[in-house]
Enzyme design. Structure first.
Site, mmCIF file in Angstrom:
data_model
loop_
_atom_site.group_PDB
_atom_site.id
_atom_site.type_symbol
_atom_site.label_atom_id
_atom_site.label_comp_id
_atom_site.label_asym_id
_atom_site.label_seq_id
_atom_site.Cartn_x
_atom_site.Cartn_y
_atom_site.Cartn_z
ATOM 1 N N LYS A 181 7.041 4.415 -8.681
ATOM 2 C CA LYS A 181 7.670 3.576 -9.704
ATOM 3 C C LYS A 181 7.532 4.227 -11.077
ATOM 4 C CE LYS A 181 7.621 -1.007 -11.824
ATOM 5 N NZ LYS A 181 7.070 -2.378 -11.848
ATOM 6 N N GLU A 187 -1.601 11.571 -7.819
ATOM 7 C CA GLU A 187 -1.635 11.968 -6.397
ATOM 8 C C GLU A 187 -0.242 12.375 -5.919
ATOM 9 O OE1 GLU A 187 -2.826 9.135 -7.680
ATOM 10 O OE2 GLU A 187 -4.482 8.322 -6.503
ATOM 11 N N GLY A 240 5.211 -2.869 -7.961
ATOM 12 C CA GLY A 240 5.041 -1.773 -6.997
ATOM 13 C C GLY A 240 4.773 -2.285 -5.592
ATOM 14 N N ARG A 241 3.838 -3.259 -5.459
ATOM 15 C CA ARG A 241 3.485 -3.732 -4.121
ATOM 16 C C ARG A 241 4.497 -4.723 -3.563
ATOM 17 N NH1 ARG A 241 0.097 -4.831 -8.038
ATOM 18 N NH2 ARG A 241 -0.206 -6.977 -8.755
ATOM 19 N N GLU A 326 -4.892 -6.586 -4.920
ATOM 20 C CA GLU A 326 -4.389 -6.063 -6.202
ATOM 21 C C GLU A 326 -3.649 -7.182 -6.965
ATOM 22 O OE1 GLU A 326 -1.358 -2.575 -6.952
ATOM 23 O OE2 GLU A 326 -3.361 -1.728 -6.771
ATOM 24 N N HIS A 357 -14.205 -5.407 19.769
ATOM 25 C CA HIS A 357 -15.269 -4.446 20.120
ATOM 26 C C HIS A 357 -15.816 -3.757 18.882
ATOM 27 C CE1 HIS A 357 -14.077 -4.870 24.360
ATOM 28 N NE2 HIS A 357 -12.866 -5.008 23.842
ATOM 29 N N LYS A 485 -8.144 5.278 -13.410
ATOM 30 C CA LYS A 485 -7.210 6.411 -13.452
ATOM 31 C C LYS A 485 -7.467 7.271 -14.684
ATOM 32 C CE LYS A 485 -2.981 4.528 -11.307
ATOM 33 N NZ LYS A 485 -1.635 3.968 -11.637
HETATM 34 O O1 F6P Z 1 -2.670 1.003 -7.365
HETATM 35 C C1 F6P Z 1 -2.154 1.034 -8.636
HETATM 36 C C2 F6P Z 1 -0.669 1.280 -8.560
HETATM 37 O O2 F6P Z 1 -0.105 1.207 -9.829
HETATM 38 C C3 F6P Z 1 0.024 0.310 -7.614
HETATM 39 O O3 F6P Z 1 0.295 -0.930 -8.201
HETATM 40 C C4 F6P Z 1 1.235 1.098 -7.262
HETATM 41 O O4 F6P Z 1 1.874 0.587 -6.107
HETATM 42 C C5 F6P Z 1 0.607 2.486 -7.038
HETATM 43 O O5 F6P Z 1 -0.410 2.569 -8.025
HETATM 44 C C6 F6P Z 1 1.577 3.633 -7.144
HETATM 45 O O6 F6P Z 1 2.198 3.615 -8.400
HETATM 46 P P1 F6P Z 1 3.605 4.403 -8.536
HETATM 47 O O7 F6P Z 1 4.561 3.735 -7.610
HETATM 48 O O8 F6P Z 1 3.968 4.259 -9.980
HETATM 49 O O9 F6P Z 1 3.358 5.827 -8.145
#
Ligand code: F6P
Length: 521
Positions: A181, A187, A240-241, A326, A357, A485
């Site tokens: 987003k 990452e 995002g989620r 979250e 288990h 972060k």
């Molecule tokens: O975990 C934090 C967060 O901002 C989430 O809300 C989001 O889904 C994820 O990192 C990835 O963010 P992006 O879609 O901006 O890479």
């Protein structure tokens, strides 16, 4: 605003919850779209129903629900709507209809072209959190039905993830999707750079021609080098989620077909209709939310176990962990006051029967245990009928045992069949007592397909939204992830100063020790 715990409506709600029994004689199944939600083994009584209705009213549930569907500013701290329902509406709200339909048409045309030209036998999806769990869950759980392509997912910045995702693929026939987003997530950008290197190392002249971006930050994707016709966008008003319903669903359509994505959207829309129109007493997300608030804030259960009795739904657990924790892992209310009752349980779990288990001992005999959400598909998508009978039997048996427990008398009778010494038998029996009285919810899908998965995800989205209304918190921001972060960026720069003596003064002693030790390589 008065602290929640001091409000008369909350006190009445707590009293009613504490005095409502867990029944083993009532059946309370709510039909929500195609899904059955069995809340028979959650606390319920006329007094609790009345108190719940009053609490929902005082927390402004009806208006909050209207705001959610009409694009109101429900994400107060970021001053935005959270309009994921618009993305799956048969007729999207006029204010955003054109944007949504244009992007859906662009995505469909890209997929149509890829299919008609037999492009991209392999897809590597790079994304994390809400840009990963939804697509990963959908593709991994539905791929048995029809998969057109091999779709792999890389989320972790640990290079083993991207290395494994790229391993053995044909670089000439691979599409790289970067879903982010913000298009600033460390990452995902690090993994995208790794994918470029891999393509270049395999003699691909213009690696970025094999990239697609899905983002709410098209400028950043363009600056990264991805062409406009390979940038699919969504908007700030999609959390995002909650973004699987946007172009983030691209890997689902590439892997399982456009119909699968459309069916997921239709399923979620059907659950939206249920959430909007079902009366409170027969409203599955609302009733699940009320049970969750009773279990967490009144009865003090600190966690919620999720056990899908379907191995294909293993990613439902991390998907729900992010959605619930979250969204609800906060303790500041709308007006800035502290939320003074426990909120947001820790969500954990794994598919049954593996969980039996692994941790069901704890669920049955730890002093308090945890509520359990069981998810079951009535029909299997295989011909092994005895396996499916065993799966159903284990799911129902575990749920019944959690409710009924085993009394000392029952345990003693059992022990006495093999132990003749009465004193020893009495002690052994105590070790076999199961307290019982543990709340559970059973969610039954007719079968696992795209539509029913869409219904299930929307069911939980609306449950989480309703919990947030009851607690008066914002489920759509995530300030708690920003701090870590930023710190990570600072530390990475010091670790990068290999050989030099990094300034570790800002850190606690242990962090400082490790920055120095690990920076020295
Ligand atoms: O975990 C934090 C967060 O901002 C989430 O809300 C989001 O889904 C994820 O990192 C990835 O963010 P992006 O879609 O901006 O890479």
């Amino acid at each position: 605003m008065t602290a929640l715990s001091n409000r008369p409506v909350w006190k009445t709600f707590c009293e009613a919850a504490r005095s409502s029994p867990l029944s083993s004689v009532d059946v309370r199944v709510i039909h929500a779209a195609d899904i059955d939600v069995d809340l028979s083994t959650q606390r319920h009584s006329p007094a609790l129903t009345d108190a719940s209705t009053e609490l929902l009213a005082q927390q402004g549930f009806e208006q909050a629900r209207r705001d959610l569907f009409e694009g109101g500013i429900v994400n107060w701290t970021e001053n935005r709507p959270a309009w994921h329902t618009a993305l799956r509406a048969k007729s999207p709200p006029a204010a955003v209809a054109q944007d949504i339909q244009l992007e859906q048409a662009r995505l469909a045309s890209f997929i149509e072209k890829a299919n008609s030209h037999n492009l991209y036998r392999y897809v590597v999806h790079i994304g994390i959190g809400g840009s990963d769990w939804g697509p990963r869950l959908a593709v991994e759980s539905l791929k048995g039905r029809s998969s057109r392509r091999t779709i792999r997912f890389a989320s972790n910045v640990d290079a083993h993830a991207i290395t494994a995702a790229l391993e053995g693929l044909d670089p000439h026939d691979t599409l790289i999707i970067v879903s982010s987003k913000s298009f600033t997530t460390t990452e995902s950008l690090a993994n995208a750079a790794c994918a470029i290197d891999w393509l270049r190392a395999n003699k691909i002249k213009n690696p970025l021609d094999q990239f697609v971006a899905v983002t709410a930050n098209p400028k950043a994707a363009r600056d990264f080098g991805i062409s406009d016709d390979h940038i699919f966008r969504f908007w700030d008003w999609v959390g995002g989620r909650y973004s699987i319903w946007s172009s983030i669903g691209l890997p689902i359509a590439l892997g399982l077909g456009q119909d699968a994505l459309n069916d997921m959207l239709a399923g979620a829309a059907a659950m939206d209709e249920h959430f909007l129109t079902a009366p409170i007493e027969l409203n599955a997300p609302v009733q699940m939310a009320l049970s969750a608030v009773v279990n967490c804030s009144v009865l003090g259960y600190a966690s919620l176990a999720l056990c899908p009795y379907d191995a294909r739904l293993q990613n439902l657990v991390p998907w729900l962990q992010q959605l619930e924790m979250e969204s609800l892992g906060k303790s500041t209310m709308l007006d800035g006051n502290k939320l003074d009752v426990p909120s947001s349980p820790v969500v954990w779990g794994m598919p049954g029967t593996d969980g039996q288990h692994t941790f069901f001992q704890w669920l049955h005999q730890e002093s308090k245990g945890a509520p359990v959400d069981f998810v079951l598909c009535a029909k299997p998508d295989h011909r092994h009928n005895r396996h499916h009978r065993l799966l159903i039997a284990n799911c129902l048996a575990q749920r019944s045992a959690l409710l009924e427990g085993k009394s000392f008398e029952e345990a003693l009778a059992e022990v006495r069949r093999t132990e003749s010494d009465p004193q020893r038998a009495a002690i052994l029996a105590k070790h076999r007592v199961h307290p019982g009285g543990r709340p559970t919810t059973l969610i039954v899908l007719p079968q696992l397909n795209a539509r029913h998965l869409g219904e299930l995800l929307a069911l939980y989205e609306h449950k989480v939204f309703t919990e947030a209304v009851l607690w008066g918190i914002n489920p759509f921001d995530q300030w708690g992830v920003e701090f870590g972060k930023k710190l990570a960026g600072d530390i990475e720069r010091r670790l990068d100063a290999l050989g030099s003596d990094p300034d570790v003064s800002p850190y606690d002693a242990s962090t400082a020790y490790w920055v120095k030790k690990l920076a020295s390589g």
